[in-house]
Design a protein around this motif. Structure first.
Motif, short mmCIF file in Angstrom:
data_model
loop_
_atom_site.label_atom_id
_atom_site.label_comp_id
_atom_site.label_asym_id
_atom_site.label_seq_id
_atom_site.Cartn_x
_atom_site.Cartn_y
_atom_site.Cartn_z
N ARG A 68 0.62 -10.47 -15.63
CA ARG A 68 1.90 -11.25 -15.17
C ARG A 68 2.39 -10.60 -13.75
O ARG A 68 3.52 -11.23 -13.66
N GLY A 69 1.55 -9.97 -12.98
CA GLY A 69 1.92 -9.41 -11.65
C GLY A 69 3.18 -8.47 -11.63
O GLY A 69 3.63 -8.40 -10.50
N ILE A 70 3.10 -7.65 -12.50
CA ILE A 70 4.13 -6.74 -12.43
C ILE A 70 3.80 -5.58 -11.58
O ILE A 70 4.75 -5.04 -10.91
N PHE A 71 2.47 -5.31 -11.39
CA PHE A 71 2.23 -4.26 -10.51
C PHE A 71 2.57 -4.71 -9.04
O PHE A 71 2.99 -3.84 -8.41
N MET B 201 12.62 -11.16 -16.59
CA MET B 201 12.41 -9.71 -16.38
C MET B 201 13.14 -8.75 -15.24
O MET B 201 13.18 -9.58 -14.27
N LEU B 202 13.58 -7.69 -15.51
CA LEU B 202 14.38 -7.09 -14.61
C LEU B 202 13.65 -5.80 -13.89
O LEU B 202 12.99 -5.29 -14.53
N GLY C 296 6.85 -1.74 -17.59
CA GLY C 296 6.13 -1.29 -16.13
C GLY C 296 6.71 -0.34 -15.46
O GLY C 296 8.01 -0.09 -15.68
N VAL C 297 5.98 0.59 -14.66
CA VAL C 297 6.47 1.44 -14.06
C VAL C 297 5.77 1.81 -12.73
O VAL C 297 4.37 1.53 -12.74
N ARG C 298 6.48 2.08 -11.64
CA ARG C 298 5.86 2.41 -10.44
C ARG C 298 6.32 3.82 -9.81
O ARG C 298 7.53 3.48 -9.49
N VAL D 236 11.21 0.40 -12.40
CA VAL D 236 10.58 0.10 -13.72
C VAL D 236 10.47 -1.47 -13.65
O VAL D 236 11.80 -2.07 -13.33
N ALA D 237 10.05 -1.85 -14.71
CA ALA D 237 10.26 -3.52 -15.24
C ALA D 237 10.61 -3.41 -16.41
O ALA D 237 10.18 -2.51 -17.54
N GLU D 238 11.65 -4.16 -16.85
CA GLU D 238 12.33 -4.15 -18.03
C GLU D 238 12.53 -5.19 -18.71
O GLU D 238 12.85 -6.45 -17.95
N GLU D 239 12.25 -5.60 -19.86
CA GLU D 239 12.44 -6.97 -20.50
C GLU D 239 12.89 -6.66 -21.96
O GLU D 239 12.18 -6.07 -22.81
N GLY D 240 13.87 -7.38 -22.33
CA GLY D 240 14.52 -7.10 -23.66
C GLY D 240 15.06 -5.67 -23.81
O GLY D 240 14.77 -5.19 -25.21
#
Length: 320
Positions: free
Chosen positions: A92-95, A1-2, A59-61, A50-54
């Motif tokens: 998954r702890g993204i926050f 995850m980026l 995810g966004v903050r 942002v969290a980016e996958e594929g």
């Protein structure tokens, strides 16, 4: 995850993520709202992660930029606001990853502190990540029993925003001389915060010489609420005659609303300027306020962690 910085091009995906994660709620999510809030803000564009996958934003903050002034020093702050994780990626702890990386980025960008108003569910997570609880916002309330369940919107006086804006540069927060934390005011801020706000309609009371009181009308099941969000004055010309003018205009609106509300802290510190708000005591019933130090000296942050150092209005702290 980026985990990466958000861009203008991410806005459509961010808005869709907010909708899928949080739903519409009372404030409808849109690209227009996001741009107004996070791009056009005169305090500065919001740092967004942002969290980016594929190739998908999951995810966004966002951290809303805000400039406070305290004892002559401009404090560069961010407010931890819009956050969402795609339903398929929750747990998954993204926050936490986005928040902690946001703090690192904030320090690199010269931010002094982070503040926000979490609810009871989210507060423990913030405290674990180093936030300090400052307590609840104080509120000043006025009740007009004869306006119970009245639905008719009070008629606002003529609203000449252009004329008002030409005067704002000589107006200031009434607490300017007593050294409390307050928003850094400017004509651009007033225009952005109240006139151009795409969510709520704001109005003002003014004699176009010595004061401007900003408010909005919020419907409730019990009737209407007049929410006083800001009061600014010209110290040189605001006198008893001006206060009488403000009081008379204020009474016409507030008497049509079952509830009138204002920041208890702001009202307490500037009661010589505020119109009469009735006999009810100031109550610590507002949202919880929390702070996180980023780059301040410990002594300064300790001062700011005390409620008595602040003089915020509802407009400074209102969620939007």
């Amino acid at each position: 995850m980026l985990i990466r910085k958000g861009t203008i091009e991410d806005i459509p995906a961010i808005v869709e993520l907010l909708k899928s994660s949080l739903g519409e709620g009372l404030i409808q999510k849109s690209e227009r709202l996001w741009r107004w809030k996070h791009v056009e803000n005169p305090h500065g564009a919001s740092p967004v992660l942002v969290a980016e996958e594929g190739g998908q934003v999951v995810g966004v903050r966002a951290f809303l930029r805000w400039q406070w002034i305290y004892k002559g020093q401009i404090l560069q702050a961010v407010r931890a606001v819009d956050t969402a994780t795609h339903p398929d990626y929750q747990g998954r702890g993204i926050f936490k990853k986005l928040t902690l990386q946001g703090l690192v980025n904030a320090e690199e960008a010269g931010i002094n502190l982070v503040y926000n108003t979490p609810n009871e569910s989210s507060k423990p997570g913030y405290l674990k990540m180093g936030w300090t609880e400052m307590g609840r916002m104080a509120l000043k309330l006025k009740v007009s029993p004869f306006a119970y369940k009245r639905k008719a919107m009070p008629k606002s006086p003529p609203q000449d925003w252009h004329k008002l804006e030409s005067l704002v540069s000589r107006f200031s927060n009434p607490i300017l001389s007593i050294g409390r934390v307050q928003t850094l005011l400017s004509p651009a801020y007033i225009r952005w915060r109240y006139l151009e706000n795409p969510i709520f309609d704001y109005y003002f009371l003014s004699d176009y010489q010595s004061y401007a009181l900003f408010y909005r009308i919020k419907p409730h099941r019990f009737g209407l609420e007049m929410r006083v969000v800001d009061l600014i004055i010209d110290d040189k010309s605001f006198n008893e005659k001006a206060k009488s003018s403000l009081t008379a205009s204020f009474k016409k609106i507030s008497s049509s609303c079952f509830l009138t509300s204002a920041s208890g802290k702001h009202y307490q510190l500037t009661s010589n300027a505020y119109p009469d708000m009735g006999w009810l005591p100031i109550l610590d019933k507002g949202p919880i306020v929390t702070l996180r130090n980023v780059s301040l000296q410990e002594e300064m942050f300790n001062e700011l962690s005390k409620q008595e150092s602040w003089g915020y209005s509802l407009g400074d702290m209102e969620l939007f």
